[in-house]
Enzyme design. Sequence first.
Site, PDB file in Angstrom:
ATOM      1  N   ARG A 147       0.863  -1.179   0.000  1.00  0.00           N
ATOM      2  CA  ARG A 147       0.000   0.000   0.000  1.00  0.00           C
ATOM      3  C   ARG A 147       0.899   1.227   0.000  1.00  0.00           C
ATOM      4  O   ARG A 147       1.829   1.303   0.803  1.00  0.00           O
ATOM      5  CB  ARG A 147      -0.886  -0.027   1.246  1.00  0.00           C
ATOM      6  CG  ARG A 147      -1.970   1.016   1.233  1.00  0.00           C
ATOM      7  CD  ARG A 147      -2.722   1.063   2.551  1.00  0.00           C
ATOM      8  NE  ARG A 147      -2.189   2.078   3.425  1.00  0.00           N
ATOM      9  CZ  ARG A 147      -2.858   2.636   4.447  1.00  0.00           C
ATOM     10  NH1 ARG A 147      -4.097   2.242   4.708  1.00  0.00           N
ATOM     11  NH2 ARG A 147      -2.311   3.563   5.196  1.00  0.00           N
ATOM     12  N   TYR A 159      -3.468  11.590   6.454  1.00  0.00           N
ATOM     13  CA  TYR A 159      -3.665  10.206   6.904  1.00  0.00           C
ATOM     14  C   TYR A 159      -2.691   9.270   6.190  1.00  0.00           C
ATOM     15  O   TYR A 159      -2.487   9.372   4.983  1.00  0.00           O
ATOM     16  CB  TYR A 159      -5.104   9.715   6.623  1.00  0.00           C
ATOM     17  CG  TYR A 159      -5.135   8.217   6.688  1.00  0.00           C
ATOM     18  CD1 TYR A 159      -5.103   7.580   7.919  1.00  0.00           C
ATOM     19  CD2 TYR A 159      -5.043   7.440   5.530  1.00  0.00           C
ATOM     20  CE1 TYR A 159      -5.024   6.194   7.997  1.00  0.00           C
ATOM     21  CE2 TYR A 159      -4.959   6.057   5.601  1.00  0.00           C
ATOM     22  CZ  TYR A 159      -4.953   5.446   6.845  1.00  0.00           C
ATOM     23  OH  TYR A 159      -4.840   4.087   6.919  1.00  0.00           O
ATOM     24  N   ASP A 209      -5.326   3.784  -0.014  1.00  0.00           N
ATOM     25  CA  ASP A 209      -6.478   4.040   0.866  1.00  0.00           C
ATOM     26  C   ASP A 209      -6.847   5.521   0.769  1.00  0.00           C
ATOM     27  O   ASP A 209      -6.072   6.388   1.190  1.00  0.00           O
ATOM     28  CB  ASP A 209      -6.075   3.678   2.310  1.00  0.00           C
ATOM     29  CG  ASP A 209      -7.256   3.641   3.270  1.00  0.00           C
ATOM     30  OD1 ASP A 209      -8.352   4.113   2.881  1.00  0.00           O
ATOM     31  OD2 ASP A 209      -7.080   3.135   4.399  1.00  0.00           O
ATOM     32  N   HIS A 211      -9.312   6.685   2.361  1.00  0.00           N
ATOM     33  CA  HIS A 211      -9.714   6.921   3.750  1.00  0.00           C
ATOM     34  C   HIS A 211     -10.924   7.848   3.877  1.00  0.00           C
ATOM     35  O   HIS A 211     -10.912   8.817   4.666  1.00  0.00           O
ATOM     36  CB  HIS A 211      -8.521   7.449   4.570  1.00  0.00           C
ATOM     37  CG  HIS A 211      -8.464   6.895   5.965  1.00  0.00           C
ATOM     38  ND1 HIS A 211      -8.758   7.646   7.068  1.00  0.00           N
ATOM     39  CD2 HIS A 211      -8.168   5.659   6.420  1.00  0.00           C
ATOM     40  CE1 HIS A 211      -8.626   6.895   8.158  1.00  0.00           C
ATOM     41  NE2 HIS A 211      -8.274   5.684   7.788  1.00  0.00           N
ATOM     42  N   GLU A 235      -9.136   1.797  -1.672  1.00  0.00           N
ATOM     43  CA  GLU A 235      -9.907   1.521  -0.451  1.00  0.00           C
ATOM     44  C   GLU A 235     -10.663   2.757   0.036  1.00  0.00           C
ATOM     45  O   GLU A 235     -10.146   3.881  -0.069  1.00  0.00           O
ATOM     46  CB  GLU A 235      -8.919   1.057   0.630  1.00  0.00           C
ATOM     47  CG  GLU A 235      -9.565   0.730   1.944  1.00  0.00           C
ATOM     48  CD  GLU A 235      -8.522   0.478   3.032  1.00  0.00           C
ATOM     49  OE1 GLU A 235      -7.370   0.121   2.684  1.00  0.00           O
ATOM     50  OE2 GLU A 235      -8.853   0.648   4.204  1.00  0.00           O
ATOM     51  N   GLU A 261     -13.681  -1.556   6.640  1.00  0.00           N
ATOM     52  CA  GLU A 261     -12.985  -1.672   7.935  1.00  0.00           C
ATOM     53  C   GLU A 261     -13.795  -1.051   9.069  1.00  0.00           C
ATOM     54  O   GLU A 261     -13.625  -1.437  10.220  1.00  0.00           O
ATOM     55  CB  GLU A 261     -11.580  -1.063   7.866  1.00  0.00           C
ATOM     56  CG  GLU A 261     -11.569   0.442   7.732  1.00  0.00           C
ATOM     57  CD  GLU A 261     -10.159   1.020   7.602  1.00  0.00           C
ATOM     58  OE1 GLU A 261      -9.280   0.339   7.062  1.00  0.00           O
ATOM     59  OE2 GLU A 261      -9.964   2.153   8.049  1.00  0.00           O
ATOM     60  N   ARG A 282     -13.638  -5.552   3.718  1.00  0.00           N
ATOM     61  CA  ARG A 282     -12.540  -5.315   4.659  1.00  0.00           C
ATOM     62  C   ARG A 282     -12.873  -5.622   6.116  1.00  0.00           C
ATOM     63  O   ARG A 282     -12.070  -5.352   7.006  1.00  0.00           O
ATOM     64  CB  ARG A 282     -12.143  -3.838   4.566  1.00  0.00           C
ATOM     65  CG  ARG A 282     -11.611  -3.433   3.218  1.00  0.00           C
ATOM     66  CD  ARG A 282     -10.117  -3.383   3.164  1.00  0.00           C
ATOM     67  NE  ARG A 282      -9.536  -2.483   4.115  1.00  0.00           N
ATOM     68  CZ  ARG A 282      -8.462  -2.760   4.853  1.00  0.00           C
ATOM     69  NH1 ARG A 282      -7.887  -3.945   4.759  1.00  0.00           N
ATOM     70  NH2 ARG A 282      -7.964  -1.872   5.691  1.00  0.00           N
ATOM     71  N   GLU A 338      -4.291  -7.406   5.395  1.00  0.00           N
ATOM     72  CA  GLU A 338      -3.428  -6.263   5.724  1.00  0.00           C
ATOM     73  C   GLU A 338      -2.480  -6.656   6.858  1.00  0.00           C
ATOM     74  O   GLU A 338      -2.878  -7.331   7.807  1.00  0.00           O
ATOM     75  CB  GLU A 338      -4.294  -5.082   6.157  1.00  0.00           C
ATOM     76  CG  GLU A 338      -3.497  -3.827   6.495  1.00  0.00           C
ATOM     77  CD  GLU A 338      -4.398  -2.660   6.900  1.00  0.00           C
ATOM     78  OE1 GLU A 338      -5.584  -2.886   7.216  1.00  0.00           O
ATOM     79  OE2 GLU A 338      -3.900  -1.517   6.897  1.00  0.00           O
ATOM     80  N   TRP A 402     -11.865  12.078   8.165  1.00  0.00           N
ATOM     81  CA  TRP A 402     -10.410  11.895   8.290  1.00  0.00           C
ATOM     82  C   TRP A 402      -9.972  10.638   7.584  1.00  0.00           C
ATOM     83  O   TRP A 402     -10.599   9.614   7.697  1.00  0.00           O
ATOM     84  CB  TRP A 402     -10.030  11.815   9.775  1.00  0.00           C
ATOM     85  CG  TRP A 402      -8.594  11.457   9.977  1.00  0.00           C
ATOM     86  CD1 TRP A 402      -7.501  12.258   9.752  1.00  0.00           C
ATOM     87  CD2 TRP A 402      -8.074  10.193  10.420  1.00  0.00           C
ATOM     88  NE1 TRP A 402      -6.350  11.567  10.033  1.00  0.00           N
ATOM     89  CE2 TRP A 402      -6.674  10.298  10.454  1.00  0.00           C
ATOM     90  CE3 TRP A 402      -8.664   8.985  10.808  1.00  0.00           C
ATOM     91  CZ2 TRP A 402      -5.835   9.250  10.842  1.00  0.00           C
ATOM     92  CZ3 TRP A 402      -7.855   7.930  11.205  1.00  0.00           C
ATOM     93  CH2 TRP A 402      -6.451   8.067  11.211  1.00  0.00           C
TER      94      TRP A 402
END
Length: 402
Positions: A147, A159, A209, A211, A235, A261, A282, A338, A402
């Site tokens: 990643r 992030y 990601d 995020h 992601e 996630e 995830r 991950e 975030w």
Amino acid sequence: MKITAARVIVCCPGRNFVTLKIETDQGLTGLGDATLNGRELAVASYLNDHVIPCLIGRDAHQIEDIWQYLYKGAYWRRGPVTMSAIAAVDTALWDLKAKAAGLPLYQLLGGRSRSRVLVYGHANGRDIEHTVDEVLRHREMGFLAIRAQSGVPGLDKVYGVGHGGFYEPADGSLPSEHDWSSEKYLRHTPALFAAVREAVGPEVHLLHDAHHRLTPIEAARLGKALEPFHLFWLEDATPAENPQAFALIRQHTTTPLAVGEVFNSLWDCKALIEQQWIDYIRTTVVHAGGISHLRRIADLAALYQVRTGCHGATDLSPVCMGAALHFDTWVPNFGIQEYMPHTEATLEVFPHDYRFEQGFMHCGETPGHGVDIDEALAARYPYQRAYLPVNRLQHDGTLWSW
Ligand SMILES: O=C(O)C(=O)C[C@H](O)[C@H](O)CO
Ligand SMILES: [Mg+2]
């Protein structure tokens, strides 16, 4: 095998972890992870004040009945606190059942579907050049999937990018503030992946990601711009409370999408999976109701050729990693896992039998999920309040994802 006691252990060997330990009349103990980053004590209280009194005297072998009892019996269903608490109980009970059977946990799930578990590592850099170096360093370490996250010119903190040393996003006794500009990020990220792909060649799997920080149409633009670099996945392209947002992204790009996630139940995943708006789910053991519930999510996903990609950041304890690796070793529709290594202090508190070798993780063969806790050592690391950061739009301070 009756449950005689259960205890919540909160410790902070570099970061906070919440662990549930269940004891039985047969002398066997089981462990489950209950860590919810930045909200740890809420889960500890949920377990101590509301769940543990209901466990004492129950048959530890009745995993399914206890799961339903805690889920339906609460009346108030789902949510990250409830589902992390249920996950901890469920994981500890699977650990116990496997120990009682004298088998590694994956054998109870149906046995081995693969010889080893493909994992992705994290390459983070302050700029493109630094990130390329980090990707190459991870390839040297043996990672076959990496990643890549980079600092963005004009943004102070972003992030996924550490500020030297070990990366830990929960960095303040109150939430620290990051600034955000989707425009700057969208200008920068395709250039990052052009440079990374050029440097590593076609074989290495690359992941990224976003995020939760983009709107659906911005995410569609990013997915399209990244197509020439053949990502393994993009992601959390946009927040997923409204699953329909992914229909829009899907219409515009063939970049594979991963989400989940922050999900905690099958109901969060259902539409995304059934509509085939995503490619990877995830959810993982600790935040999605344990092995029992994760298995249900994976089975639904299998019907739609959606594969698993369990969350595995360092705020999930080694207990979660151990359980997830047994799940990954079994689950037929496995995609990737991950993997971010924990600090030495964390690994000492949680003796474990899993190992990393040449881009893959291997779960151990000891009965159970193979992860223990050194309680005396854990007691030397008391809880420290820590929060995840918040994001504000750079141009006017609006609170953002975030
Ligand atoms: O590992 C990832 O993909 C993450 O997005 C990590 C999360 O920010 C982290 O687990 C939050 O606690
Ligand atoms: Mg993520």
